[in-house]
Design a protein around this motif. Structure first.
Motif, mmCIF file in Angstrom:
data_model
loop_
_atom_site.group_PDB
_atom_site.id
_atom_site.type_symbol
_atom_site.label_atom_id
_atom_site.label_comp_id
_atom_site.label_asym_id
_atom_site.label_seq_id
_atom_site.Cartn_x
_atom_site.Cartn_y
_atom_site.Cartn_z
ATOM 1 N N TYR A 1 0.843 -1.193 0.000
ATOM 2 C CA TYR A 1 0.000 0.000 0.000
ATOM 3 C C TYR A 1 0.880 1.246 0.000
ATOM 4 N N VAL A 2 0.478 2.276 -0.736
ATOM 5 C CA VAL A 2 1.077 3.604 -0.649
ATOM 6 C C VAL A 2 -0.088 4.576 -0.576
ATOM 7 N N ASP A 3 -0.264 5.224 0.603
ATOM 8 C CA ASP A 3 -1.399 6.144 0.701
ATOM 9 C C ASP A 3 -1.049 7.466 0.024
ATOM 10 N N ASP A 4 -2.033 8.315 -0.142
ATOM 11 C CA ASP A 4 -1.860 9.553 -0.899
ATOM 12 C C ASP A 4 -0.906 10.544 -0.234
ATOM 13 N N THR A 5 -0.531 10.302 1.028
ATOM 14 C CA THR A 5 0.459 11.156 1.702
ATOM 15 C C THR A 5 1.864 10.589 1.563
ATOM 16 N N GLY A 6 1.996 9.364 1.002
ATOM 17 C CA GLY A 6 3.294 8.730 0.820
ATOM 18 C C GLY A 6 3.605 7.654 1.843
ATOM 19 N N PHE A 7 2.744 7.475 2.856
ATOM 20 C CA PHE A 7 2.940 6.433 3.858
ATOM 21 C C PHE A 7 2.816 5.066 3.190
ATOM 22 N N THR A 8 3.688 4.130 3.573
ATOM 23 C CA THR A 8 3.641 2.792 2.987
ATOM 24 C C THR A 8 3.350 1.739 4.050
ATOM 25 N N ALA A 9 2.745 0.656 3.612
ATOM 26 C CA ALA A 9 2.449 -0.488 4.474
ATOM 27 C C ALA A 9 2.333 -1.701 3.570
ATOM 28 N N ASP A 10 2.286 -2.873 4.183
ATOM 29 C CA ASP A 10 2.127 -4.075 3.382
ATOM 30 C C ASP A 10 1.321 -5.109 4.143
ATOM 31 N N GLY A 11 1.044 -6.209 3.479
ATOM 32 C CA GLY A 11 0.272 -7.277 4.096
ATOM 33 C C GLY A 11 0.380 -8.555 3.289
ATOM 34 N N GLU A 12 -0.218 -9.600 3.824
ATOM 35 C CA GLU A 12 -0.219 -10.915 3.175
ATOM 36 C C GLU A 12 -1.629 -11.500 3.203
ATOM 37 N N PHE A 13 -2.003 -12.122 2.107
ATOM 38 C CA PHE A 13 -3.235 -12.895 2.035
ATOM 39 C C PHE A 13 -2.862 -14.349 2.313
ATOM 40 N N ILE A 14 -3.439 -14.929 3.364
ATOM 41 C CA ILE A 14 -3.166 -16.316 3.719
ATOM 42 C C ILE A 14 -4.499 -17.013 3.964
ATOM 43 N N ASP A 15 -4.770 -18.039 3.173
ATOM 44 C CA ASP A 15 -5.999 -18.832 3.323
ATOM 45 C C ASP A 15 -7.252 -17.963 3.361
ATOM 46 N N GLY A 16 -7.332 -16.974 2.466
ATOM 47 C CA GLY A 16 -8.525 -16.144 2.352
ATOM 48 C C GLY A 16 -8.655 -15.071 3.410
ATOM 49 N N VAL A 17 -7.574 -14.797 4.148
ATOM 50 C CA VAL A 17 -7.575 -13.767 5.191
ATOM 51 C C VAL A 17 -6.448 -12.788 4.873
ATOM 52 N N LEU A 18 -6.688 -11.484 5.077
ATOM 53 C CA LEU A 18 -5.683 -10.453 4.862
ATOM 54 C C LEU A 18 -5.074 -10.060 6.202
#
Length: 86
Positions: free
Chosen positions: A51-68
């Motif tokens: 993810y990169v929000d409109d202010t420039g902040f970044t984050a990430d995640g993983e999809f595992i077995d249908g869950v984020l």
């Protein structure tokens, strides 16, 4: 254009946080009663989301077995109601 299988609404079990992954590569995050608390773009490679929000902040995640799993949160897919609304 093919829609990615992870596009749609992802919600915490208490409904407080809602991530809508839009087919155009953008996302809209609501928190509690605050609609569009965060907006930005996302990319998905395999089961990983960046993810990169409109202010420039970044984050990430993983999809595992249908869950984020994202930033210490666990989000579940919410299916749209008839007519496509969440």
């Amino acid at each position: 254009m093919t829609t990615h299988p992870y596009v749609g609404m992802w919600v915490t079990s208490d409904g407080h946080i809602r991530h809508e992954l839009l087919p155009n590569g953008r996302y809209d995050e609501a928190r509690g009663n605050r609609q569009s608390a965060y907006q930005g773009r996302y990319t998905i490679e395999g089961n990983h989301i960046e993810y990169v929000d409109d202010t420039g902040f970044t984050a990430d995640g993983e999809f595992i077995d249908g869950v984020l799993y994202h930033a210490g949160m666990v989000l579940y897919r919410e299916e749209p109601k008839e007519g496509g609304e969440y």
